[in-house]
Design a protein around this motif. Structure first.
Motif, mmCIF file in Angstrom:
data_model
loop_
_atom_site.group_PDB
_atom_site.id
_atom_site.type_symbol
_atom_site.label_atom_id
_atom_site.label_comp_id
_atom_site.label_asym_id
_atom_site.label_seq_id
_atom_site.Cartn_x
_atom_site.Cartn_y
_atom_site.Cartn_z
ATOM 1 N N MET A 1 -9.379 24.240 4.999
ATOM 2 C CA MET A 1 -10.268 23.084 5.064
ATOM 3 C C MET A 1 -9.462 21.791 4.946
ATOM 4 O O MET A 1 -8.499 21.712 4.182
ATOM 5 N N ALA A 2 -9.875 20.805 5.719
ATOM 6 C CA ALA A 2 -9.219 19.508 5.649
ATOM 7 C C ALA A 2 -9.637 18.789 4.376
ATOM 8 O O ALA A 2 -10.743 18.985 3.868
ATOM 9 N N PRO A 3 -8.777 17.946 3.841
ATOM 10 C CA PRO A 3 -9.150 17.160 2.663
ATOM 11 C C PRO A 3 -10.218 16.132 3.024
ATOM 12 O O PRO A 3 -10.523 15.902 4.195
ATOM 13 N N SER A 4 -10.775 15.480 2.018
ATOM 14 C CA SER A 4 -11.820 14.481 2.260
ATOM 15 C C SER A 4 -11.243 13.101 2.567
ATOM 16 O O SER A 4 -11.925 12.256 3.148
ATOM 17 N N SER A 5 -9.990 12.857 2.145
ATOM 18 C CA SER A 5 -9.383 11.547 2.398
ATOM 19 C C SER A 5 -8.001 11.717 3.009
ATOM 20 O O SER A 5 -7.392 12.786 2.929
ATOM 21 N N GLN A 6 -7.515 10.641 3.602
ATOM 22 C CA GLN A 6 -6.228 10.676 4.292
ATOM 23 C C GLN A 6 -5.594 9.293 4.259
ATOM 24 O O GLN A 6 -6.230 8.307 3.877
ATOM 25 N N LYS A 7 -4.345 9.227 4.683
ATOM 26 C CA LYS A 7 -3.645 7.962 4.858
ATOM 27 C C LYS A 7 -3.721 7.564 6.329
ATOM 28 O O LYS A 7 -3.575 8.411 7.219
ATOM 29 N N GLN A 8 -3.943 6.268 6.567
ATOM 30 C CA GLN A 8 -3.976 5.806 7.947
ATOM 31 C C GLN A 8 -3.606 4.328 8.035
ATOM 32 O O GLN A 8 -3.698 3.587 7.055
ATOM 33 N N TRP A 9 -3.180 3.924 9.224
ATOM 34 C CA TRP A 9 -2.924 2.528 9.533
ATOM 35 C C TRP A 9 -4.131 1.953 10.260
ATOM 36 O O TRP A 9 -4.833 2.666 10.973
ATOM 37 N N THR A 10 -4.356 0.669 10.079
ATOM 38 C CA THR A 10 -5.425 -0.025 10.781
ATOM 39 C C THR A 10 -4.915 -1.373 11.271
ATOM 40 O O THR A 10 -4.181 -2.062 10.560
ATOM 41 N N VAL A 11 -5.256 -1.722 12.516
ATOM 42 C CA VAL A 11 -5.015 -3.080 13.013
ATOM 43 C C VAL A 11 -6.243 -3.897 12.652
ATOM 44 O O VAL A 11 -7.333 -3.679 13.181
ATOM 45 N N LEU A 12 -6.071 -4.810 11.715
ATOM 46 C CA LEU A 12 -7.190 -5.628 11.261
ATOM 47 C C LEU A 12 -7.368 -6.874 12.109
ATOM 48 O O LEU A 12 -8.489 -7.320 12.358
ATOM 49 N N ASN A 13 -6.238 -7.451 12.548
ATOM 50 C CA ASN A 13 -6.275 -8.701 13.305
ATOM 51 C C ASN A 13 -5.332 -8.611 14.490
ATOM 52 O O ASN A 13 -4.292 -7.958 14.425
ATOM 53 N N ALA A 14 -5.686 -9.292 15.567
ATOM 54 C CA ALA A 14 -4.839 -9.325 16.756
ATOM 55 C C ALA A 14 -4.173 -10.683 16.922
ATOM 56 O O ALA A 14 -3.877 -11.098 18.035
ATOM 57 N N ASP A 15 -3.943 -11.377 15.803
ATOM 58 C CA ASP A 15 -3.297 -12.685 15.897
ATOM 59 C C ASP A 15 -2.369 -12.964 14.714
ATOM 60 O O ASP A 15 -1.949 -14.095 14.504
ATOM 61 N N LYS A 16 -2.065 -11.926 13.936
ATOM 62 C CA LYS A 16 -1.207 -12.115 12.755
ATOM 63 C C LYS A 16 0.084 -11.318 12.846
ATOM 64 O O LYS A 16 0.709 -10.997 11.840
ATOM 65 N N ASP A 17 0.474 -10.988 14.088
ATOM 66 C CA ASP A 17 1.688 -10.206 14.298
ATOM 67 C C ASP A 17 1.582 -8.905 13.508
ATOM 68 O O ASP A 17 0.489 -8.373 13.337
ATOM 69 N N PHE A 18 2.686 -8.394 13.023
ATOM 70 C CA PHE A 18 2.635 -7.105 12.328
ATOM 71 C C PHE A 18 2.024 -7.223 10.930
ATOM 72 O O PHE A 18 1.772 -6.207 10.277
ATOM 73 N N ASP A 19 1.763 -8.452 10.480
ATOM 74 C CA ASP A 19 1.029 -8.632 9.224
ATOM 75 C C ASP A 19 -0.426 -8.211 9.371
ATOM 76 O O ASP A 19 -1.140 -8.062 8.374
#
Length: 347
Positions: A1-19
């Motif tokens: 069974m897969a766990p209930s939580s995981q680690k992931q990346w998210t792009v929050l903004n498309a104007d702050k470069d890699f920040d």
């Protein structure tokens, strides 16, 4: 069974470069009746991934979004109506989830992983069964993860419109992922390959990969004429993988064969209206200039069979990043420090 939580990346903004990238905990998504849950083991980056947080991506986005279109992993759960896959199958993601066969349409172009739909820079992902493809049996997860965008784009360029034939000539520009894949696919098909590059060191690597001729475009800026001179009866090149932009397209026209195909993949060298060839150049050179937007699931399945039949292994940069170091991977790739595909190992 897969766990209930995981680690992931998210792009929050498309104007702050890699920040605009955030690494955090997130719930593991639930599987719908036509979906599969994939434990992702590998991902690879594309130029597209870098320009999305920089606000320079010209295609649809739906932020916030999990970045990354390219991924490979193992199916750990299947929905009740899934019939193409079973638990334990190894898969690769499809770039445009709705592009199943034939020409790309508006709906398919709005279904890109890592742009409109959550992508692969996470430990687990849920995808419609139509949005994944069986991974080649001869590749590991990191190698397989490079196929989604660069591999399929080059395959589409060579086989999607006017299929490459043995004995023809292909010109590839540079040492990016698409160009190297095209070199490998062309050599497997019995074609002659001319490669252009900016350095003798990279030229040596291209020779090792099978390039028949290498031209340094820094020292030989008239490489189009030189490439034509390398073809039989100076007739020209059958297929050109065009990634440079205005300046390289001028040279591509100089070496394209009558009825040849120039596949426009990118514009790394920029788009200058003053030097950009006009549409009537296609008439004076009797050729087709075609924009390529990755490819369909049907084409990808054909590509997988060819990779297995010819035991083709993608060229992967020797430096591999872990998921938590994905931002460093972005910086490394932006600095053009890689050769071949840059991959991320996901535990």
């Amino acid at each position: 069974m897969a766990p209930s939580s995981q680690k992931q990346w998210t792009v929050l903004n498309a104007d702050k470069d890699f920040d605009g990238l955030k690494y955090d905990d997130a719930p593991v998504p639930k599987v719908g009746e036509n979906e599969v849950l994939v434990k992702l083991h590998g991902a690879s980056l594309n130029y597209r991934d870098l320009i999305i947080p920089k606000g320079k991506y010209p295609f649809p986005l739906n932020l916030p979004v999990v970045p990354g279109s390219d991924g490979a992993g193992e199916i750990v759960e299947v929905g009740s109506k899934v019939n193409q896959f079973k638990k334990g199958d190894k898969i690769v993601t499809l770039f445009n989830q709705l592009h199943q066969f034939g020409a790309v349409d508006a709906a398919a172009s709005n279904s890109g992983l890592g742009g409109v739909i959550d992508g692969t820079l996470r430990q687990y992902g849920v995808f419609n069964e139509n949005g994944v493809v069986r991974a080649p049996s001869n590749l590991n997860f990191l190698e397989s993860s490079t196929l989604t965008c660069a591999g399929l784009t080059s395959w589409n360029a060579l086989y999607g419109l006017k299929p490459l034939q043995p004995g023809q000539t292909v010109l590839v520009q540079g040492t990016g992922g698409v160009s190297i894949f095209a070199l490998q696919f062309a050599k497997a098909a019995g074609a002659t390959v001319i490669a252009t590059t900016s350095s003798d060191a990279k030229g040596k690597k291209l020779k090792e990969l099978g390039a028949d001729h290498v031209i340094n475009y820094k020292t030989q800026p008239n490489w189009g004429e030189i490439a034509r001179g390398l073809t039989r009866d100076n007739a020209g090149v059958d297929h050109i993988i065009e990634v440079g932009g205005s300046g390289t397209l001028q040279q591509s026209f100089k070496c394209i064969k009558f009825e040849g195909v120039i596949s426009i993949i990118g514009f790394l060298g920029g788009m200058d209206p003053k030097t950009m060839p006009g549409v009537l150049d296609t008439l004076s050179h009797i050729c087709t200039v075609r924009g390529v937007y990755v490819g369909s699931k049907a084409l990808m399945k054909d590509m997988v069979r060819a990779i297995e039949a010819n035991d083709i292994h993608p060229v992967v940069d020797e430096k591999v990043f872990s998921l938590d170091k994905a931002r460093e991977a972005y910086e490394y790739m932006w600095g053009q420090n890689h050769f071949g595909k840059l991959t991320i190992k996901i535990e």
